[in-house]
Write an enzyme that holds these catalytic residues in place. Structure first.
Site, PDB file in Angstrom:
ATOM      1  N   HIS A 109     -11.149  -3.273   2.709  1.00  0.00           N
ATOM      2  CA  HIS A 109     -11.046  -2.901   4.118  1.00  0.00           C
ATOM      3  C   HIS A 109     -11.859  -1.660   4.472  1.00  0.00           C
ATOM      4  O   HIS A 109     -12.046  -1.359   5.652  1.00  0.00           O
ATOM      5  CB  HIS A 109      -9.584  -2.664   4.490  1.00  0.00           C
ATOM      6  CG  HIS A 109      -8.976  -1.502   3.766  1.00  0.00           C
ATOM      7  ND1 HIS A 109      -8.757  -1.505   2.407  1.00  0.00           N
ATOM      8  CD2 HIS A 109      -8.570  -0.294   4.210  1.00  0.00           C
ATOM      9  CE1 HIS A 109      -8.232  -0.349   2.043  1.00  0.00           C
ATOM     10  NE2 HIS A 109      -8.106   0.410   3.110  1.00  0.00           N
ATOM     11  N   ASP A 110     -12.328  -0.926   3.461  1.00  0.00           N
ATOM     12  CA  ASP A 110     -13.099   0.301   3.683  1.00  0.00           C
ATOM     13  C   ASP A 110     -14.592   0.131   3.440  1.00  0.00           C
ATOM     14  O   ASP A 110     -15.341   1.116   3.495  1.00  0.00           O
ATOM     15  CB  ASP A 110     -12.588   1.419   2.761  1.00  0.00           C
ATOM     16  CG  ASP A 110     -11.290   2.041   3.247  1.00  0.00           C
ATOM     17  OD1 ASP A 110     -11.025   1.982   4.464  1.00  0.00           O
ATOM     18  OD2 ASP A 110     -10.542   2.573   2.410  1.00  0.00           O
ATOM     19  N   GLU A 167      -6.484   4.038  -5.993  1.00  0.00           N
ATOM     20  CA  GLU A 167      -7.791   4.313  -5.409  1.00  0.00           C
ATOM     21  C   GLU A 167      -8.204   5.726  -5.808  1.00  0.00           C
ATOM     22  O   GLU A 167      -7.553   6.700  -5.431  1.00  0.00           O
ATOM     23  CB  GLU A 167      -7.725   4.190  -3.891  1.00  0.00           C
ATOM     24  CG  GLU A 167      -9.070   4.475  -3.225  1.00  0.00           C
ATOM     25  CD  GLU A 167      -8.964   4.650  -1.728  1.00  0.00           C
ATOM     26  OE1 GLU A 167      -9.897   4.235  -1.016  1.00  0.00           O
ATOM     27  OE2 GLU A 167      -7.953   5.220  -1.261  1.00  0.00           O
ATOM     28  N   ASP A 175       0.851  -1.184   0.000  1.00  0.00           N
ATOM     29  CA  ASP A 175       0.000   0.000   0.000  1.00  0.00           C
ATOM     30  C   ASP A 175       0.892   1.241   0.000  1.00  0.00           C
ATOM     31  O   ASP A 175       1.840   1.329   0.792  1.00  0.00           O
ATOM     32  CB  ASP A 175      -0.894   0.013   1.248  1.00  0.00           C
ATOM     33  CG  ASP A 175      -2.347   0.281   0.910  1.00  0.00           C
ATOM     34  OD1 ASP A 175      -2.597   1.273   0.191  1.00  0.00           O
ATOM     35  OD2 ASP A 175      -3.222  -0.478   1.347  1.00  0.00           O
ATOM     36  N   ASP A 203      -3.125   4.743  -2.372  1.00  0.00           N
ATOM     37  CA  ASP A 203      -4.244   5.200  -1.565  1.00  0.00           C
ATOM     38  C   ASP A 203      -4.618   6.652  -1.877  1.00  0.00           C
ATOM     39  O   ASP A 203      -3.753   7.535  -1.895  1.00  0.00           O
ATOM     40  CB  ASP A 203      -3.864   5.074  -0.087  1.00  0.00           C
ATOM     41  CG  ASP A 203      -4.972   5.496   0.848  1.00  0.00           C
ATOM     42  OD1 ASP A 203      -5.945   4.736   0.992  1.00  0.00           O
ATOM     43  OD2 ASP A 203      -4.860   6.588   1.447  1.00  0.00           O
TER      44      ASP A 203
END
Length: 567
Positions: free
Chosen positions: A338-339, A262, A103, A208
């Site tokens: 995860h979100d 993302e 990440d 991210d």
């Protein structure tokens, strides 16, 4: 699109498995998942058949946002282990022909990062590493933020720093100050740390919130009604393409690395400017169109519309992202991470048709066009959990949203939104992995950092591996099918029956044939009007019902039935 002209790439043919380290497997009994715990489970990942692991942040961090607040990009947080543990994990994954993607979080750092500490002290060369501004004062003489932007975590996007005696910008938590990408030294420092990790042998990055890195000149007040206030000004900001292209040329272009960015609020048309060599060099984008379907008018934390979405809307979104990208584009296919809430609770039926709907979702992910991303636990059908009180929650975004609703007078307390929170909170995806039916689900010998989902005795890996026809076995079957059939990777996508409110049907056509996928995305039987194609039982490649369809012609599908035909 002519699929014969698509360039082969390993990341297009891969199946990616996302790991949230805190919740995957704890090796030392402290209740927190760690790197050695992941290494212990590499055989499990290999047996599942995945090709890539995406590892959520394990860097040095105060853990204000579970690792997405990084204080040292070149170290490992002690809770997760050491750099030697990380190297052992990388070697073990590569020994099993599984690649590792890290990440990359560079819209912001932790306020404990040395860059921020130097910047707040106005040390030479670091003065402009972050967004610092003078504010106004109110009638009481108290400082007032420089503009009206809001934070994704609730409240203002500005905090006052007593050391520098200025305000700093943070569109997430106050401990996550935004880097100022207008400063050339910031962009150079980011490129250096990216190359440092690529030189250590990783295979790419999930990047991210990267569409937030370019803020508008002058940081003006927002006038729209989007939440958080101001997001429409800095999402896909004015210099975003310049920054991304420069980063690509300094880093990713020099390695055989996979990148997936993302990027909320990205349309297919916008994606072409980001993807491939004709764009900014990114390989894939996580768009959010299907994540917004059940949001209220004001966004994710607006309870007005939650849980309300239409299959026809989902079909049109997916059609655009699989059929309308140019030849230089490629799709990242996901339903959860995860979100987000657990996919079987959000897009399926986690009660009466738990297995059927979980396997239908697997069929969709693994037969659609694009690289499929599986989030840990999806392969066994993990569900949303119960959160009786606000004190049970860990997610700062959820807690901030609840506090904002209370402060605005829209609710008096948690009980009024508990059902909504249990549907939407990010904590649902972060409950520990359910390995078996022993105490703490085999995740840890200690006290789990986040409560376990109470259904782990019924839903766990050990049970799924032993049970014939389990969700996990079905995932493995589909992963093998995708690996064996080029048409399911590179084949053209054509949506059928776009207006049908129960059926999601499409074809994948490659040079060696065509597959028809028919999904009854509902709890009632549905009839597929496919008389022009062969949908007899003999043409079935796989189905999520163990018995062949009741209708000899294959036209009537049972609740959440998913069938893959070879035409």
């Amino acid at each position: 699109m002519d699929n014969t002209a698509v360039d082969r790439e390993w990341w297009k043919e891969a199946v990616v498995y996302q790991i949230y380290p805190r919740s995957f497997n704890d090796s030392d009994g402290d209740g927190i998942g760690d790197l050695q715990g992941i290494t212990e489970r590499v055989e499990y990942l290999d047996d599942l058949g995945v090709d890539v692991v995406w590892l959520c942040p394990v860097y040095g961090s105060p853990m204000a946002d579970n690792g997405y607040d990084i204080s040292d990009y070149r170290s490992i947080h002690p809770e997760f282990g050491s750099i030697e543990d990380w190297e052992e994990l990388l070697a073990e994954l590569h020994a099993h022909d599984i690649r590792l993607v890290m990440d990359l979080v560079v819209n912001h750092t932790s306020d404990e990062h040395e860059w921020f500490q130097q910047s707040r002290r106005r040390e030479a060369g670091y003065e402009n590493y972050y967004y610092w501004r003078d504010g106004d004062v109110n009638e009481n003489g108290d400082p007032v933020p420089p503009n009206n932007w809001g934070s994704f975590m609730g409240g203002s996007a500005w905090s006052y720093d007593e050391v520098r005696e200025q305000w700093y910008l943070h569109i997430f938590d106050e401990k996550q100050p935004d880097l100022n990408w207008r400063t050339p030294e910031v962009r150079e420092a980011v490129a250096d740390l990216v190359n440092w990790w690529l030189d250590k042998g990783i295979d790419g990055f999930r990047i991210d919130a990267i569409h937030f890195i370019s803020k508008p000149e002058g940081l003006p007040d927002a006038t729209g009604d989007r939440e958080p206030t101001g997001v429409e000004l800095y999402g896909h900001g004015p210099r975003i393409h310049e920054y991304l292209r420069e980063l690509h040329e300094r880093t990713f272009a020099n390695y055989d690395a996979m990148t997936v960015a993302e990027m909320a609020d990205t349309t297919v048309e916008m994606a072409d400017d980001y993807l491939g060599e004709s764009g900014d060099g990114l390989d894939m984008i996580f768009h959010f169109e299907h994540m917004y379907m059940d949001n209220g008018p004001r966004g994710r934390w607006d309870p007005e519309r939650w849980g309300d979405w239409e299959l026809t809307e989902l079909k049109e979104i997916m059609r655009r992202w699989q059929a309308d990208l140019t030849d230089d584009g490629w799709n990242a296919q996901y339903l959860g991470n995860h979100d987000q809430p657990r996919i079987v609770s959000r897009f399926g039926d986690d009660d009466e048709f738990h297995r059927e709907s979980a396997t239908l979702l697997a069929t969709f992910l693994l037969t659609s066009r694009g690289t499929p991303f599986i989030y840990q636990g999806e392969e066994i059908g993990m569900t949303n959990a119960e959160w009786p009180t606000i004190d049970d929650l860990d997610d700062p975004m959820t807690i901030g949203a609840i506090e904002d609703l209370i402060e605005a007078g829209e609710i008096e307390g948690y009980d009024e939104v508990r059902e909504f929170v249990e549907y939407m909170t990010r904590d649902n995806a972060r409950t520990p992995m359910q390995w078996d039916d022993s105490e703490n689900a085999g995740f840890t010998d200690g006290e789990p950092w986040l409560p376990l989902n109470g259904n782990y005795p019924a839903i766990n890996v050990e049970k799924a591996r032993a049970q014939q026809g389990s969700i996990r076995q079905y995932y493995r079957r589909l992963i093998d099918l995708r690996a064996a059939e080029d048409a399911l990777v590179y084949g053209d996508f054509e949506l059928l029956a776009p207006d049908h409110d129960q059926l999601f049907a499409y074809t994948r056509t490659g040079t060696e044939g065509t597959f028809l996928i028919v999904l009854n995305w509902s709890a009632e039987p549905a009839v597929f009007e496919g008389a022009s194609v062969d949908t007899t039982p003999e043409s079935i490649v796989t189905s999520n019902y163990e018995e062949s369809p009741r209708d000899p012609a294959g036209a009537t599908l049972r609740p959440y039935e998913a069938v893959v035909y070879r035409l």
